[in-house]
Structures are given as C-alpha cells and as structure tokens.
Design a protein around this motif. Structure first.
Motif, PDB file in Angstrom:
ATOM      1  N   GLU A 176      -8.358  -6.684  16.920  1.00 29.31           N
ATOM      2  CA  GLU A 176      -6.985  -6.315  16.583  1.00 29.31           C
ATOM      3  C   GLU A 176      -6.782  -6.130  15.080  1.00 29.31           C
ATOM      4  N   GLN A 177      -7.597  -6.781  14.271  1.00 26.22           N
ATOM      5  CA  GLN A 177      -7.486  -6.612  12.827  1.00 26.22           C
ATOM      6  C   GLN A 177      -7.869  -5.190  12.395  1.00 26.22           C
ATOM      7  N   TYR A 178      -8.706  -4.536  13.183  1.00 25.36           N
ATOM      8  CA  TYR A 178      -9.207  -3.211  12.835  1.00 25.36           C
ATOM      9  C   TYR A 178      -8.487  -2.080  13.566  1.00 25.36           C
ATOM     10  N   PHE A 179      -7.799  -2.398  14.668  1.00 25.28           N
ATOM     11  CA  PHE A 179      -7.244  -1.335  15.506  1.00 25.28           C
ATOM     12  C   PHE A 179      -5.743  -1.464  15.714  1.00 25.28           C
ATOM     13  N   SER A 180      -5.051  -1.865  14.655  1.00 28.85           N
ATOM     14  CA  SER A 180      -3.592  -1.930  14.675  1.00 28.85           C
ATOM     15  C   SER A 180      -3.070  -1.285  13.395  1.00 28.85           C
ATOM     16  N   SER A 181      -1.783  -1.057  13.344  1.00 31.87           N
ATOM     17  CA  SER A 181      -1.189  -0.412  12.168  1.00 31.87           C
ATOM     18  C   SER A 181      -1.396  -1.244  10.907  1.00 31.87           C
ATOM     19  N   ARG A 182      -1.532  -2.553  11.043  1.00 36.40           N
ATOM     20  CA  ARG A 182      -1.741  -3.415   9.873  1.00 36.40           C
ATOM     21  C   ARG A 182      -3.009  -3.028   9.113  1.00 36.40           C
ATOM     22  N   TRP A 183      -4.045  -2.603   9.835  1.00 38.33           N
ATOM     23  CA  TRP A 183      -5.296  -2.227   9.175  1.00 38.33           C
ATOM     24  C   TRP A 183      -5.068  -1.062   8.213  1.00 38.33           C
ATOM     25  N   PHE A 184      -4.299  -0.068   8.640  1.00 41.78           N
ATOM     26  CA  PHE A 184      -4.040   1.092   7.792  1.00 41.78           C
ATOM     27  C   PHE A 184      -3.280   0.684   6.523  1.00 41.78           C
ATOM     28  N   LEU A 185      -2.284  -0.200   6.678  1.00 43.59           N
ATOM     29  CA  LEU A 185      -1.504  -0.626   5.524  1.00 43.59           C
ATOM     30  C   LEU A 185      -2.374  -1.399   4.537  1.00 43.59           C
ATOM     31  N   GLN A 186      -3.230  -2.261   5.077  1.00 40.68           N
ATOM     32  CA  GLN A 186      -4.117  -3.053   4.222  1.00 40.68           C
ATOM     33  C   GLN A 186      -5.156  -2.177   3.532  1.00 40.68           C
ATOM     34  N   LYS A 187      -5.703  -1.226   4.270  1.00 40.89           N
ATOM     35  CA  LYS A 187      -6.726  -0.339   3.701  1.00 40.89           C
ATOM     36  C   LYS A 187      -6.129   0.529   2.589  1.00 40.89           C
ATOM     37  N   TYR A 188      -4.948   1.044   2.812  1.00 42.29           N
ATOM     38  CA  TYR A 188      -4.282   1.865   1.794  1.00 42.29           C
ATOM     39  C   TYR A 188      -4.023   1.038   0.535  1.00 42.29           C
ATOM     40  N   HIS A 189      -3.558  -0.191   0.709  1.00 38.79           N
ATOM     41  CA  HIS A 189      -3.293  -1.066  -0.440  1.00 38.79           C
ATOM     42  C   HIS A 189      -4.591  -1.417  -1.169  1.00 38.79           C
ATOM     43  N   GLU A 190      -5.633  -1.648  -0.398  1.00 36.56           N
ATOM     44  CA  GLU A 190      -6.944  -1.976  -0.977  1.00 36.56           C
ATOM     45  C   GLU A 190      -7.463  -0.841  -1.851  1.00 36.56           C
ATOM     46  N   LEU A 191      -7.249   0.392  -1.430  1.00 37.23           N
ATOM     47  CA  LEU A 191      -7.777   1.555  -2.159  1.00 37.23           C
ATOM     48  C   LEU A 191      -6.876   2.028  -3.298  1.00 37.23           C
ATOM     49  N   THR A 192      -5.572   1.770  -3.187  1.00 34.17           N
ATOM     50  CA  THR A 192      -4.633   2.324  -4.171  1.00 34.17           C
ATOM     51  C   THR A 192      -3.827   1.277  -4.928  1.00 34.17           C
ATOM     52  N   GLY A 193      -3.741   0.075  -4.374  1.00 34.76           N
ATOM     53  CA  GLY A 193      -2.880  -0.936  -4.974  1.00 34.76           C
ATOM     54  C   GLY A 193      -1.414  -0.711  -4.662  1.00 34.76           C
ATOM     55  N   LYS A 194      -1.132   0.265  -3.811  1.00 28.25           N
ATOM     56  CA  LYS A 194       0.252   0.604  -3.463  1.00 28.25           C
ATOM     57  C   LYS A 194       0.559   0.222  -2.013  1.00 28.25           C
ATOM     58  N   GLU A 195       1.847   0.218  -1.697  1.00 21.37           N
ATOM     59  CA  GLU A 195       2.300  -0.093  -0.347  1.00 21.37           C
ATOM     60  C   GLU A 195       2.674   1.181   0.389  1.00 21.37           C
ATOM     61  N   ILE A 196       2.535   1.134   1.705  1.00 21.15           N
ATOM     62  CA  ILE A 196       2.961   2.246   2.555  1.00 21.15           C
ATOM     63  C   ILE A 196       3.621   1.641   3.793  1.00 21.15           C
ATOM     64  N   ILE A 197       4.595   2.329   4.328  1.00 26.47           N
ATOM     65  CA  ILE A 197       5.390   1.743   5.410  1.00 26.47           C
ATOM     66  C   ILE A 197       4.668   1.764   6.749  1.00 26.47           C
TER      67      ILE A 197
END
Length: 291
Positions: A176-197
């Motif tokens: 579930e850590q890899y296949f939920s919307s939370r993964w996308f938000l965390q990955k985006y923050h990890e790569l950019t330092g920014k937040e996404i909804i």
C-alpha cells in the motif's frame, strides 16, 4: 422482473453511493443513482441516518417485502454476520466497532436481516467487472483498486474474494505504500521539495520529464507486484480500477511490459465500469439466489 432488481451500495470513508441494479440486464439505472456524504467519524446514529439518506429514496420502487440490498463494505468486517471490526487504525467508523450492522440497518429500514448481504469492497469491484465489465468470461482473475489505499481481490471461478494484499511485503515496505496516492505525493516531494495535492495535479504537470519519471517508476513497481500476484493466483486477467487509473495512459505500458516479461500471456485491463463496478458487484451477490 421485480425480483431481478437489487439495490447495490458502496460504503466509503467519506460518502455512500446507492443505485438500482437490474441483474437480468446486468446494468445500473444511472438516473436513480444516490450519492450522499458520510461523517465516518460520527456517532452510530448519525452514520446510519446518513446511509439511509442514500438508500430510502430508492425503496419505494421496489417495496419493503421484495427489497434486496447488496452492500460493498471495507474491512475488517464479518461479512456473513454483518459485524464491523473497523477500528481506530482505519480512522473511520469507530462508532460501529463490534456492532451488528446488519441488524441495526434492517431495524432502521424496517426489513429483515435476510434481505441484506455484505461483501468486501475490493471483492465487489472485481465481482462487478466479472459480472458486467472487462473481465466477463474469465475463469481466474485478480483485481486491484488504486486510490487512497490499495484494494486487492481474486476470483477462481465461483465468486470474488478479498485478497488483502495491501500489507504484502514489497521492496522497503508494504504494497500500500507504493500503490496509493500517498506514494505519488511523497515521490514528488522527494524529487522537488515541493507539495502537490493529488495524482491528477501530477498528471497535468507541464514538466514532462519529471512526470514521466514518476509515472514510469510507479508502473514498473506495479508491474512487479502484479506479476507475483497473478502468478500465485494463476490469473488469466488482471483488472485495475480506482482513481489513479484515470491517469493509466501514463503508466499502463510499463505495467503490461513488466507482466508480459514475468508472466507471459496475462491480459491487463482497465475497469470498464469505473465507480459502478462495486455497486454492480455488491448487487450481484444476489444473482444465483433470485435468478
């Protein structure tokens, strides 16, 4: 014809959806669809009243005596007895913990408990696709819903069942850590330092290399997971649903490529019914007994 009509219900954490399903036609009457908000952190009485707001308007068409309810319900739940074991770890419906929901709802509606059937929501999704969607005709299937959580189900030629693979070990954590919307938000923050909804916002980004990299990684991970899942269940078809699949054109090619390498000829299909799948699947649990 009336005995072929069932009310299908999908209970979510923030809303409840109910609709009239014609089991003979294998279709939902879309014009009569009811969708009502639910405060899943509320008290028992309030929750039941909110559920009934979606159900009661559909009852007059069927009448109380012939009424049949098929309810897609998240777990943990005793689906045969109708008892909820959803607790604080799920952050919803704590007020219903240990309660016999079948008895409470039957009393509220003025019907018998025998007129209500519950089924796991992930299993209802797959059952709906088998009954009237993209998995019709297959003897062995698996399904996965991708959204705020990851639901999984399997089918071996009788009826779909919850596979409960959200907690399976995967890479450095659980599925579930890899296949939920939370993964996308965390990955985006990890790569950019920014937040996404949400995932939709990511899919609409103009930064094509960044967007492609994130969705490609997601697709590769999902392909690996589904390869193992499909192999263990000897599946002929995999059906994907949930809100994340609205962006499937950005990751589906990777999924198919990975599964083809690992499993060979397994068909990967997107849900045909969308949000209707759980409603139709829940209603179809009455199919054999009233056909």
């Amino acid at each position: 014809m009336k005995n072929q009509i069932v009310i299908g219900i999908d209970v979510g954490g923030s809303h409840i959806t109910a609709g009239i399903v014609d089991l003979e036609a294998r279709k939902l009457q879309e014009k009569r669809l009811m969708r009502c908000p639910v405060d899943s952190k509320g008290e028992e009485k309030m929750i039941l009243e909110q559920w009934c707001e979606a159900i009661v308007p559909l009852v007059p068409e069927l009448g109380l005596e012939s009424l049949r309810l098929g309810i897609a319900m998240p777990g943990p739940f005793d689906y045969d007895a109708g008892i909820s074991f959803i607790g604080s770890t799920q952050d919803k419906y704590e007020a219903l913990y240990g309660k016999n929901i079948k008895e409470l709802l039957a009393s509220k509606l003025g019907i018998k408990t025998s007129q209500i059937r519950f089924k796991n929501d992930a299993a209802c999704f797959l059952q709906g696709e088998l009954f009237a969607g993209s998995a019709q005709g297959f003897k062995r299937a698996i399904g996965m819903t991708l959204g705020t959580g990851a639901g999984t189900a399997f089918f071996h030629g009788t009826e779909a069942h919850d596979a409960a693979r959200w907690g399976d070990s995967f890479k450095e954590g659980i599925a579930e850590q890899y296949f939920s919307s939370r993964w996308f938000l965390q990955k985006y923050h990890e790569l950019t330092g920014k937040e996404i909804i949400g995932v939709r916002d990511l899919a609409e980004l103009e930064d094509l290399p960044l967007k492609t990299a994130i969705f490609t990684e997601f697709g590769q991970n999902l392909g690996l997971f589904l390869s193992r899942f499909a192999s263990e269940e000897e599946a002929e078809v995999v059906v994907l649903g949930g809100s994340i699949t609205h962006s499937s054109d950005l990751f589906m090619a990777e999924v198919k490529s990975q599964v083809a390498r690992e499993c060979g000829n397994v068909s990967i299909r997107k849900s045909l019914l969308g949000e209707q799948a759980a409603l139709i699947g829940a209603a179809s649990c009455w199919y054999e007994s009233i056909s």
